[in-house]
Design a protein around this motif. Sequence first.
Motif, PDB file in Angstrom:
ATOM      1  N   GLU A  65       0.780  -1.232   0.000  1.00 52.52           N
ATOM      2  CA  GLU A  65       0.000   0.000   0.000  1.00 52.52           C
ATOM      3  C   GLU A  65       0.810   1.279   0.000  1.00 52.52           C
ATOM      4  OE1 GLU A  65      -3.302  -0.203   2.711  1.00 52.52           O
ATOM      5  OE2 GLU A  65      -3.287  -2.387   2.638  1.00 52.52           O
ATOM      6  N   PHE A  66       2.137   1.194   0.165  1.00 52.79           N
ATOM      7  CA  PHE A  66       2.898   2.424   0.332  1.00 52.79           C
ATOM      8  C   PHE A  66       2.887   3.317  -0.898  1.00 52.79           C
ATOM      9  CE2 PHE A  66       5.421   4.484   3.406  1.00 52.79           C
ATOM     10  CZ  PHE A  66       6.274   5.309   2.721  1.00 52.79           C
ATOM     11  N   THR A  67       3.081   2.764  -2.094  1.00 50.74           N
ATOM     12  CA  THR A  67       3.226   3.618  -3.278  1.00 50.74           C
ATOM     13  C   THR A  67       1.955   4.365  -3.625  1.00 50.74           C
ATOM     14  OG1 THR A  67       2.793   1.666  -4.598  1.00 50.74           O
ATOM     15  CG2 THR A  67       5.075   2.364  -4.427  1.00 50.74           C
ATOM     16  N   GLU A  68       0.807   3.801  -3.294  1.00 53.51           N
ATOM     17  CA  GLU A  68      -0.440   4.455  -3.696  1.00 53.51           C
ATOM     18  C   GLU A  68      -1.086   5.251  -2.587  1.00 53.51           C
ATOM     19  OE1 GLU A  68      -2.051   4.756  -6.522  1.00 53.51           O
ATOM     20  OE2 GLU A  68      -0.752   3.550  -7.775  1.00 53.51           O
ATOM     21  N   ALA A  69      -0.433   5.344  -1.433  1.00 49.97           N
ATOM     22  CA  ALA A  69      -1.051   6.062  -0.314  1.00 49.97           C
ATOM     23  C   ALA A  69      -0.892   7.557  -0.531  1.00 49.97           C
ATOM     24  CB  ALA A  69      -0.393   5.637   0.997  1.00 49.97           C
ATOM     25  N   SER A  70      -1.939   8.185  -1.074  1.00 46.16           N
ATOM     26  CA  SER A  70      -1.781   9.607  -1.370  1.00 46.16           C
ATOM     27  C   SER A  70      -2.276  10.524  -0.262  1.00 46.16           C
ATOM     28  CB  SER A  70      -2.462   9.960  -2.690  1.00 46.16           C
ATOM     29  OG  SER A  70      -3.490   9.035  -2.957  1.00 46.16           O
ATOM     30  N   TYR A  78      -3.111   8.401   5.750  1.00 39.30           N
ATOM     31  CA  TYR A  78      -2.859   7.036   5.294  1.00 39.30           C
ATOM     32  C   TYR A  78      -1.357   6.754   5.334  1.00 39.30           C
ATOM     33  CZ  TYR A  78      -3.738   2.950   2.227  1.00 39.30           C
ATOM     34  OH  TYR A  78      -3.849   1.695   1.678  1.00 39.30           O
ATOM     35  N   LEU A  79      -0.592   7.699   4.766  1.00 39.89           N
ATOM     36  CA  LEU A  79       0.856   7.552   4.743  1.00 39.89           C
ATOM     37  C   LEU A  79       1.401   7.480   6.159  1.00 39.89           C
ATOM     38  CD1 LEU A  79       2.714   7.474   2.300  1.00 39.89           C
ATOM     39  CD2 LEU A  79       3.266   9.851   2.707  1.00 39.89           C
ATOM     40  N   ILE A 111       5.491   4.186 -10.776  1.00 38.34           N
ATOM     41  CA  ILE A 111       5.530   4.071  -9.316  1.00 38.34           C
ATOM     42  C   ILE A 111       4.143   4.095  -8.701  1.00 38.34           C
ATOM     43  CG2 ILE A 111       7.811   5.065  -9.065  1.00 38.34           C
ATOM     44  CD1 ILE A 111       6.568   7.752  -8.577  1.00 38.34           C
ATOM     45  N   GLY A 136      -0.520   7.450  -7.030  1.00 35.22           N
ATOM     46  CA  GLY A 136      -0.234   8.342  -5.900  1.00 35.22           C
ATOM     47  C   GLY A 136       1.133   8.980  -6.034  1.00 35.22           C
ATOM     48  N   ARG A 140       2.207  12.978  -6.578  1.00 30.14           N
ATOM     49  CA  ARG A 140       3.158  13.651  -5.681  1.00 30.14           C
ATOM     50  C   ARG A 140       4.305  14.260  -6.458  1.00 30.14           C
ATOM     51  NH1 ARG A 140       2.288   9.792  -1.560  1.00 30.14           N
ATOM     52  NH2 ARG A 140       3.950   8.429  -2.295  1.00 30.14           N
ATOM     53  N   GLY A 183      -2.718  -0.919  -3.253  1.00 27.65           N
ATOM     54  CA  GLY A 183      -3.508   0.241  -3.658  1.00 27.65           C
ATOM     55  C   GLY A 183      -3.403   0.390  -5.161  1.00 27.65           C
ATOM     56  N   LYS A 212      -8.560   3.785  -3.691  1.00 27.39           N
ATOM     57  CA  LYS A 212      -7.565   2.916  -4.307  1.00 27.39           C
ATOM     58  C   LYS A 212      -7.333   1.662  -3.472  1.00 27.39           C
ATOM     59  CE  LYS A 212      -4.492   6.173  -5.173  1.00 27.39           C
ATOM     60  NZ  LYS A 212      -4.343   7.512  -5.751  1.00 27.39           N
TER      61      LYS A 212
END
Lengths: 309, 351
Positions: free
Chosen positions: A263-268, A272-273, B64, B67, B71, B166, B192
């Motif tokens: 989940e890290f890359t998509e946590a916008s 969440y991050l 990547i 999200g 960024r 996600g 997501k």
Amino acid sequence: MQTKTHINLDPAFRWLTLASGLAVLLLVGSILYTLVMGAMPALKHFGFGFLTSQDWDPAFMEFGALSSVYGTLVSTAIGMLIAVPLSLVIALFLVEIAPPAVSRIVGGAIELLAAIPSIIYGMWGLFVFAPFMADYVQPWLASIAPGFALFQGPPMGIGMLSAGIILALMVLPFITSVTRDVFQMVPAVVKESAYGMGSTTWEVTRKVTIPYGIQGVVGACFLGLGRAIGETMAVTFVIGNRHEISASLFAAGNSIASTLANEFTEASDDLYLAALIELGLVLFGVTLVLQWAARWWLRRTARKLGAVR
Amino acid sequence: MDPKSNKFFRTILITLTTLILSSGPALAAATINGAGATFPYPVYAQWAWQYNKETGVKLNYQSIGSGGGIRQIKAKTVDFGASDAPLKAAELDEAGLLQFPMIMGGVVPVVNVPGIEEGALKLSGTTLANIFLGKINTWNDAAIAKENPGLALPETAITVVYRADGSGTTWIFTNYLSKVSPTWKDSIGNAKAVKWPAGVGGKGNEGVAAYVQRIKGSIGYVEYAYALQNKLAYSLLQNQAGNYIAPTSTAFQAAAANADWANAEGFYLVLTDQPGAESWPITGASFILVHKEQANAATAKEILTFFDWCYRNGASTAEKLDYVPMPEAVVSLVEKTWAEEIKSTGKPVWP
């Protein structure tokens, strides 16, 4: 002819080693600092409830680490329970029983296993091991212990048990190589005197080799434990990725490392991050607690077993 | 130092200098940097390679995740960002970004039920939502049987397979489920990554495809390309017009064609549940994000020329990779917006 003047390198040596040691402390400190700073929004928002909640809802911003921590601990426990006895036995075989040629070949194969990247283990786990588990192992386990809580549910092949076994396979080479080196360092004269007094191979192994190397073996185990607890890719492929605690080992679960990887890359969102970074902080904490427990246990057993060190 | 080591070091120095100087011309070629969604990465990579062969301009795309792409473009570390989930107008204005759709794809429900072939199972939106909500647990449930008279449905338990990571695909899928099921919208939501009520999670489209292939009685959702390549049995879905549609390129294009792009502020349009007799209900577009105010006019022109090339020449490549190119009408709209909105020191960059 010129004679070389004798330069005293001692101060430089002392400085270099001191700086390197301090650099390690600095690195650990800065990682901890980054984790705490990054997790701050989540720490403030969730407080202690983060550790006791199973809820993982990115859509409504409710996060809890309980299922991830449980998954990490259970998969690691299964992995260590399988790997440690197996490694001990393999190392003993390599040192005590195997002829030198076999020992070299098998030893080389074990070291090769250690070099395989974890993602390969994950892919092998998903495409080869999981179907094997689903078709043969899981139905067999369910049939020999029907109604047993740990073996309930449909045999999907993926899940906590498969993840634990893959972890065992990954950790085994590390523990085996170190244990084998430790056992090889037992002085021949000590073993020979035991043989000389009429001991069998098993008695020498049990009463001489193992006690001599026990601290090294425990050290090897904690090396393996460190790897198992943080293992990401292999676990992600086979654990089923479900944020839920189940009694059954056949059920899907998740671990801290697999949640972070997924989940890290998509946590916008910032919260969440921060929640994910807090998960990393929790893993840091769990590893620290386990290390302290390790050191405490080592000190106790060293006295009890009368280690020769 | 003795003469031998002296000569050695001299040789090394000369070799390094030569290498650095000779790489000069290579470094001078233009490079466009982008980052973002993984879903369109295969087609962007192909386009970049073909464009480089034709013009010598390199494209460096880091897949990547949406999200990450958002960024990076906000931080101005890349020339363009790519996202599967479109940004709302307010967020675009705040960051000074322009958003436009580049490529489309469909999300397809796939099943592994003994006896059910591809295109045999018919599902309505409500039934699909209830399966994923965990309310429908076996394949021979009355709700599924009602929509599939004459199809032999076994008593096998349903195992839901979702995306563990996600992803834009999940965003599109949950967007559709939120539209067709108020229960889903209130309890699970559109994001997501969501809290799935039931099932197991696979990593990436490949993970979901692998799980569906292995677990009997499973249902999952994958990008159209993965359903085709893995020969998974897809199901028909009922669209807004009431027709059960098969997922095909034509169906995705129908959904896009019937969409009202002209009135979508900032091209914020989600193509799920679009009107039209032939529309596929779970279609999605992948978007590109660029800054409205460009610091370097030449770089901006390079970027837009590349995207224009992709619109005009990339259709066959996209279709070969099982993606769906944007229809003509939308391309004209997008390029009109470029001419109006993208400026460098007050002067428009395009055409």
